[in-house]
Design a protein around this motif. Structure first.
Motif, PDB file in Angstrom:
ATOM      1  N   GLY A  11      25.069  37.116  55.885  1.00 40.55           N
ATOM      2  CA  GLY A  11      24.565  38.222  55.074  1.00 40.55           C
ATOM      3  C   GLY A  11      25.669  38.899  54.281  1.00 40.55           C
ATOM      4  O   GLY A  11      25.474  39.277  53.124  1.00 40.55           O
ATOM      5  N   GLY A  12      26.851  39.041  54.891  1.00 37.52           N
ATOM      6  CA  GLY A  12      27.977  39.656  54.200  1.00 37.52           C
ATOM      7  C   GLY A  12      28.440  38.836  53.011  1.00 37.52           C
ATOM      8  O   GLY A  12      28.745  39.383  51.938  1.00 37.52           O
ATOM      9  N   GLN A  15      26.005  39.386  50.226  1.00 41.80           N
ATOM     10  CA  GLN A  15      26.179  40.692  49.586  1.00 41.80           C
ATOM     11  C   GLN A  15      27.357  40.678  48.621  1.00 41.80           C
ATOM     12  O   GLN A  15      27.326  41.337  47.570  1.00 41.80           O
ATOM     13  CB  GLN A  15      26.382  41.784  50.647  1.00 41.80           C
ATOM     14  N   GLU A  16      28.400  39.930  48.942  1.00 44.86           N
ATOM     15  CA  GLU A  16      29.533  39.782  48.018  1.00 44.86           C
ATOM     16  C   GLU A  16      29.072  39.122  46.718  1.00 44.86           C
ATOM     17  O   GLU A  16      29.485  39.523  45.620  1.00 44.86           O
ATOM     18  CB  GLU A  16      30.645  38.955  48.655  1.00 44.86           C
ATOM     19  N   ILE A  18      26.050  39.160  45.493  1.00 45.91           N
ATOM     20  CA  ILE A  18      25.217  40.132  44.788  1.00 45.91           C
ATOM     21  C   ILE A  18      26.087  41.110  44.008  1.00 45.91           C
ATOM     22  O   ILE A  18      25.798  41.446  42.851  1.00 45.91           O
ATOM     23  CB  ILE A  18      24.315  40.883  45.784  1.00 45.91           C
ATOM     24  N   ASN A 228      21.269  49.146  42.947  1.00 43.12           N
ATOM     25  CA  ASN A 228      21.389  47.908  43.727  1.00 43.12           C
ATOM     26  C   ASN A 228      22.818  47.693  44.208  1.00 43.12           C
ATOM     27  O   ASN A 228      23.039  47.131  45.293  1.00 43.12           O
ATOM     28  CB  ASN A 228      20.940  46.715  42.895  1.00 43.12           C
ATOM     29  N   ALA A 232      23.873  47.168  48.044  1.00 45.72           N
ATOM     30  CA  ALA A 232      24.638  45.991  48.456  1.00 45.72           C
ATOM     31  C   ALA A 232      25.917  46.394  49.168  1.00 45.72           C
ATOM     32  O   ALA A 232      26.311  45.779  50.167  1.00 45.72           O
ATOM     33  CB  ALA A 232      24.957  45.121  47.239  1.00 45.72           C
ATOM     34  N   HIS A 233      26.568  47.442  48.652  1.00 42.28           N
ATOM     35  CA  HIS A 233      27.822  47.898  49.268  1.00 42.28           C
ATOM     36  C   HIS A 233      27.587  48.420  50.680  1.00 42.28           C
ATOM     37  O   HIS A 233      28.330  48.084  51.613  1.00 42.28           O
ATOM     38  CB  HIS A 233      28.447  48.986  48.398  1.00 42.28           C
ATOM     39  N   SER A 235      25.033  47.708  52.624  1.00 37.23           N
ATOM     40  CA  SER A 235      24.604  46.583  53.462  1.00 37.23           C
ATOM     41  C   SER A 235      25.813  45.780  53.927  1.00 37.23           C
ATOM     42  O   SER A 235      25.886  45.356  55.093  1.00 37.23           O
ATOM     43  CB  SER A 235      23.631  45.686  52.678  1.00 37.23           C
ATOM     44  N   TYR A 236      26.762  45.586  53.017  1.00 36.91           N
ATOM     45  CA  TYR A 236      27.972  44.838  53.370  1.00 36.91           C
ATOM     46  C   TYR A 236      28.746  45.576  54.466  1.00 36.91           C
ATOM     47  O   TYR A 236      29.236  44.946  55.422  1.00 36.91           O
ATOM     48  CB  TYR A 236      28.853  44.656  52.135  1.00 36.91           C
TER      49      TYR A 236
END
Length: 260
Positions: A11-12, A15-16, A18, A228, A232-233, A235-236
């Motif tokens: 997932g990380g 996110q990068e 994204i 967004n 994303a940040h 979430s990361y």
């Protein structure tokens, strides 16, 4: 235990990716006719019982197959990149008053000739070269239905809504505009250029008209992309903390094992 690290790690990494796409969108907020990208992802479902070729292990090796079942396949759910989608929606019309600036209101692309072959663009910021040829900002030759549009003197040039190019009352050529049934078969090349990777059957008649004295703006929505980016940040960061927590758990488990 390592699988508990790999799941949030996947997932990380996503996110990068994204963040990279959003950053590119925001960097091109003011780029003429830029089309924003969006990323789609999918869950890689847990699948502990895939169909492997038999026998496994080799026949001479005698063992109970049920003892090997836990070793099969992916027992954790991961997230992977599905596709990167480009939004080919119409950008805003920006008035310039320059007769060599044109925007196509519709689904068409201007065809241009580069040193690497024919390419497509929505950027209609044209100019006239020293030899009287219609070119793009990057020097690509704008194509008409009869090839390069040449013989322009830099004065009294007009481009009609149909794409016909005139010098005074003299017809020169008509802009070659292409449209496609499936826009996902277009590949972005940079410098506002695209290439078509589909079959000839994907071509269709363009619907729309050429507007002289205007340029098409970027279709990037800055507020949506900034929102967004924040999501994303965060979430990361959450996934990073999860990986760290599992890593610390494994370290503590090893210490307990060493004591015993």
């Amino acid at each position: 235990m390592l699988k508990n690290v790999y799941a949030p790690l996947s997932g990380g990494v996503l996110q990068e990716r994204i963040m990279e796409i959003i950053s590119n969108n925001l960097a091109n907020t003011n780029t003429t006719a830029f089309k924003e990208d969006d990323i789609a992802f999918q869950a890689q479902e847990a699948n502990p019982w895939p169909s492997y070729a038999t026998p496994h292990p080799p026949a001479p090796f005698k063992t109970n197959m049920q003892e090997l079942w836990p070793l099969k396949g992916n027992e954790m759910a991961y997230v992977t990149l599905s596709e990167i989608k480009t939004a080919h929606t119409q950008g805003p019309m920006i008035k310039t008053g320059n007769p060599l600036d044109v925007a196509f209101q519709g689904d068409g692309f201007f065809e241009v000739m580069t040193p690497f072959g024919e390419r497509l663009t929505r950027d209609g910021g044209f100019s006239i070269s020293n030899d009287g040829t219609l070119i793009t900002k990057n020097g690509a030759v704008v194509q008409g239905e009869n090839g390069a549009i040449s013989g322009l003197n830099g004065k009294d040039v007009s481009i009609l809504p149909t794409g016909e190019v005139y010098v005074g009352k003299k017809f020169v050529d008509k802009l070659k505009i292409l449209a496609f049934k499936d826009s996902t078969l277009l590949e972005r090349l940079g410098e506002n250029l695209w290439i078509h990777n589909g079959p000839p059957e994907n071509f269709k008649m363009p619907e729309g008209e050429v507007t002289e004295g205007y340029l098409e703006g970027s279709n990037v929505n800055p507020m949506r992309n900034l929102t967004n980016m924040i999501i994303a940040h965060r979430s990361y960061e959450a996934l990073q903390k999860t990986v760290k927590a599992h890593d610390e758990t494994m370290q503590n488990a090893n210490k307990i094992s060493d004591v015993q």
